[in-house]
Design a protein around this motif. Structure first.
Motif, PDB file in Angstrom:
ATOM      1  N   ILE A 218      -3.184   6.578   6.366  1.00 19.19           N
ATOM      2  CA  ILE A 218      -4.219   6.097   5.450  1.00 19.19           C
ATOM      3  C   ILE A 218      -4.811   4.839   6.076  1.00 19.19           C
ATOM      4  O   ILE A 218      -4.087   4.067   6.712  1.00 19.19           O
ATOM      5  N   GLU A 222      -9.558   3.117   3.143  1.00 27.25           N
ATOM      6  CA  GLU A 222      -9.175   4.082   2.105  1.00 27.25           C
ATOM      7  C   GLU A 222      -8.340   3.412   1.016  1.00 27.25           C
ATOM      8  O   GLU A 222      -8.468   3.730  -0.161  1.00 27.25           O
ATOM      9  N   GLU A 226     -10.528   4.080  -2.052  1.00 28.41           N
ATOM     10  CA  GLU A 226     -10.040   5.250  -2.784  1.00 28.41           C
ATOM     11  C   GLU A 226      -8.815   4.967  -3.641  1.00 28.41           C
ATOM     12  O   GLU A 226      -8.587   5.625  -4.641  1.00 28.41           O
ATOM     13  N   GLU A 227      -7.992   4.014  -3.211  1.00 27.04           N
ATOM     14  CA  GLU A 227      -6.732   3.786  -3.927  1.00 27.04           C
ATOM     15  C   GLU A 227      -6.797   2.584  -4.864  1.00 27.04           C
ATOM     16  O   GLU A 227      -5.811   2.260  -5.520  1.00 27.04           O
TER      17      GLU A 227
END
Lengths: 464, 284
Positions: A218, A222, A226-227
């Protein structure tokens, strides 16, 4: 009345002959009586020079005063105001170059044994609080990711969780602790101490994800996009081993100290109940004279080898912590000072069978201020060895830089940060060896603290 | 599903099994040619293995493993529903496919399993892929149907002639090249000695070659340096610079010697596991 004796209380130790055959801790720690006697040597100076010598500014005279009052828990609380890993620092900090180098008592005699007292305090606390449960800190709802579970990452995680952040630590190895678990041997820093510290952080609410390589599995972007992590701290250390680039370095039986120590420390190759393979050489040469070289030498000794440490400068320039050097000597390590390897010799099967070295002499001072070692012509000799461990230092891993666009590097290849620990990308912070190149545990912890404060300020400023 | 749970296990021959493992963090970015490092249990060693496949939707990765030593024996004891202690990845650089039109992949033994995702990946990428699959004998043959379904042409060879053509993979490769087959790259995946000779033939015929190296490793991120190989006169780390390298530039003799670093210890471990515990760990 302060104790005006000029020398510091010696540290009780395992007998050198006994300990060079086991991996148990060498330094046994002060008894309460010794700690009280040593604490009484502190003059409690007004200007507190020792505090300025500490990268995390532990309130040294205050915690020592608490020891004098026999308030050991109070001493522990005083230390942990600024240092989250006292049991570790009391064991591995180079105090002679830091706090103790500034101690007024060091002018006429020996400095107060600050490190030993710190260790006593931490060990006392851990021994008397075995069942201690840390309450989960209520979350403030903001997520922060920490990349790398070494000293810098653990310190940042500790400070951030205490401030209420929802912290997740991503660790590439299967165990958290970084150099504290893969590099520093059990006989110098028992792994149980690191495990206790990690457990404390877990109880407070820090999430640890092992086997997670940020930059491969990752990316930092990200994590943020995304997280839902609002900020990221990069504490990935300086893990890449350096070699000398001399002939024979690829022979079977030439390893980096990183490999040798990781097999022994992280992978427990010294224990029969672990599967990790490790060579069992008879005569080992270790090249280098830093802490890692001492750790590798002393580990090889404990694995049953005769060990010679080879260093191109003189005894005076040995960069290792004084105590480690003294311990290595007492344990029977041989030293070739002012000596440099020029070639490693192998047999027909490609196994190491010797090391060709050249004698050195000291010339004019170089950029580091130390006198530059120069080869003495015609002084080459061969030493019979069947294993060579290279302990020449490490470089930073470029993985995060390569996979995170917009992060500026330093000239030396580390990650560039400002005084708050922030990189050229807002919200991405870094600290420890990943920024400075190979340094010390406590400096990495200092950087972790700075970055934790920086992250707090960054997230607060975004909220407004 | 649990972290690192075995969700599928299929036996390919007497000693080779195909495992599908739940590891979503790895599956999400994995690419052909990359590898993982696993630990079976808390007392186990870290072992690198090339991935045989991955599925980012199910969050699984595949490994095809031949039982050869203690770790693989312990792994073989595990079944669907059991979990591995650790799986980390994806590690290493993905195999390069850009600009290739016709490729011959030479697999030796369990190396065929490691070549499988690359062969399929290249074929899907529009590359004409011919496989030379070499095995010692018929009972060791694996993945023939998968290769036949997934690449353009498959040549089966066995050392003893019990299946396909008799001979080594190198014989077949030479025969194809002598017959005028054109390839713009030859890929070797298998035992180091086989890869050395395959890359040697490629060089002889003036064709670029790539070999996928398998070396000892501890961390897989460049930290230990145990995987050093000399490529083009320079020391390279197989874990971060590889595992694929230009076959013409690899110092094969050194690589083969380094591959025997723990040979004696491994033989002893094998005997120990078989005789004393039958593969079941008693101390974990």
């Amino acid at each position: 009345m302060p104790n005006m004796r000029n020398d510091k209380n010696p540290m009780p130790e395992q007998d050198p002959v006994v300990r060079s055959g086991n991996f148990d801790e060498v330094a046994l720690g002060y008894t309460e009586e010794m700690a009280l006697d040593e604490a009484a040597r502190c003059l409690n100076c007004k200007n507190r020079p020792c505090v300025s010598g500490c990268p995390v500014n532990v309130h040294i005279p205050d915690f020592i005063a608490k020891i004098v009052e026999r308030d050991y828990e109070g001493a522990y609380e005083t230390i942990t105001l600024t240092n989250s890993l006292p049991a570790v620092c009391g064991r591995v900090c180079p105090q002679e170059n830091q706090c103790e180098s500034k101690c007024v008592r060091g002018i006429k005699g020996e400095a107060v044994g600050i490190g030993r007292l710190e260790r006593f305090t931490a060990d006392w606390h851990d021994a008397h609080n075995k069942e201690e449960a840390h309450a989960k800190v209520p979350s403030n709802g903001h997520k922060v990711a920490v990349v790398g579970g070494g000293p810098a990452g653990l310190t940042a995680a500790g400070d951030l969780v205490n401030m209420g952040y929802d912290v997740t630590v991503f660790e590439s190895l299967h165990k958290v602790g970084g150099v504290l678990v893969y590099g520093i041997p059990q006989f110098r820093l028992p792994k149980e101490i690191v495990a206790t510290e990690v457990e404390k952080l877990q109880q407070k609410g820090v999430t640890f994800v092992t086997d997670a390589i940020v930059g491969k599995a990752i990316t930092v972007d990200e994590l943020m996009d995304e997280e839902g992590f609002e900020a990221v701290f990069v504490g990935t250390g300086a893990g890449l081993p350096m070699f000398m680039n001399i002939p024979g370095e690829s022979l079977v039986g030439v390893v980096s100290a990183n490999e040798y120590l990781t097999r022994i420390n992280l992978m427990k190759a010294y224990r029969d109940d672990y599967d990790t393979p490790i060579a069992r050489p008879k005569k080992v040469a270790v090249v280098g004279a830093g802490n890692v070289a001492m750790d590798a030498s002393r580990s090889a000794r404990r694995m049953g080898a005769e060990v010679t440490l080879i260093y191109r400068r003189s005894e005076k320039e040995v960069p290792a912590r004084a105590e480690e050097f003294a311990h290595a000597k007492a344990e029977g390590i041989n030293f070739h000072f002012l000596t440099n390897p020029v070639e490693i010799l192998g047999d027909e099967n490609g196994n190491v069978c010797g090391i060709r070295c050249i004698r050195m002499e000291l010339g004019e001072p170089d950029a580091s201020g130390r006198r530059r070692p120069i080869p003495v012509e015609g002084s080459e000799f061969v030493e019979d060895v069947d294993y060579v461990i290279m302990a020449l230092g490490t470089k930073t891993n470029s993985l995060i830089r390569d996979t995170t666009p917009g992060i500026e590097p330093t000239k030396k290849g580390g990650i560039n940060v400002d005084e708050k620990g922030e990189t050229s990308r807002p919200g991405i912070f870094a600290g420890g060896d990943a920024v400075t190149g190979a340094a010390t545990v406590i400096k990495a912890m200092g950087a972790g603290k700075t970055a934790a404060a920086g992250i707090d300020a960054y997230i607060r400023s975004k909220e407004q | 599903m649990k972290r690192f749970e075995i969700v599928k296990k299929r036996q390919l021959n007497d000693t080779i099994h195909w495992y599908t493992i739940y590891a979503p963090l790895i599956a999400r970015h994995a690419q052909p040619g990359q590898f993982i490092i696993l630990r079976v249990d808390e007392h186990g060693e870290r072992v690198p293995l090339t991935m045989a496949g991955h599925d980012s939707e199910t969050g699984t990765i595949d490994i095809i493993v031949q039982t050869v030593g203690r770790t693989t024996m312990l792994l073989e004891q595990l079944n669907v529903g059991d979990c591995l202690a650790d799986v980390v990845g994806p590690l290493g650089q993905p195999s390069k496919m850009e600009g290739l039109k016709r490729v011959c992949i030479v697999g030796g033994g369990v190396g065929n399993a490691l070549a499988y995702p690359l062969a399929i990946g290249m074929h899907k990428h529009g590359i004409h892929v011919e496989m030379i699959c070499g095995f010692k004998s018929k009972d060791l043959v694996i993945l023939e149907d998968e290769f036949r379904a997934g690449v353009d042409k498959v040549h089966m060879v066995t050392d003893d002639g019990t299946y396909g053509e008799k001979g080594f993979t190198t014989d077949k490769l030479k025969a194809l090249l002598d017959a005028g087959e054109q390839f713009d790259e030859i890929v070797a995946v298998g035992p180091a000695v086989m890869m050395k000779f395959v890359c040697g033939i490629a060089k002889e015929y003036g064709i670029p070659s790539v070999a996928s190296l398998a070396t000892y490793m501890v961390d897989g991120t460049g930290m230990c340096g145990g995987c050093r190989a000399i490529v083009g006169g320079e020391s390279k780390f197989v874990c971060v610079d590889g595992p694929d390298f230009d076959g013409a530039l690899i110092d094969w003799d050194l690589l083969i010697k380094r591959g025997k670093t723990f040979a004696a210890e491994e033989a002893e471990e094998r005997a120990h596991v078989c005789k004393l515990t039958g593969g079941v760990r008693t101390n974990a």
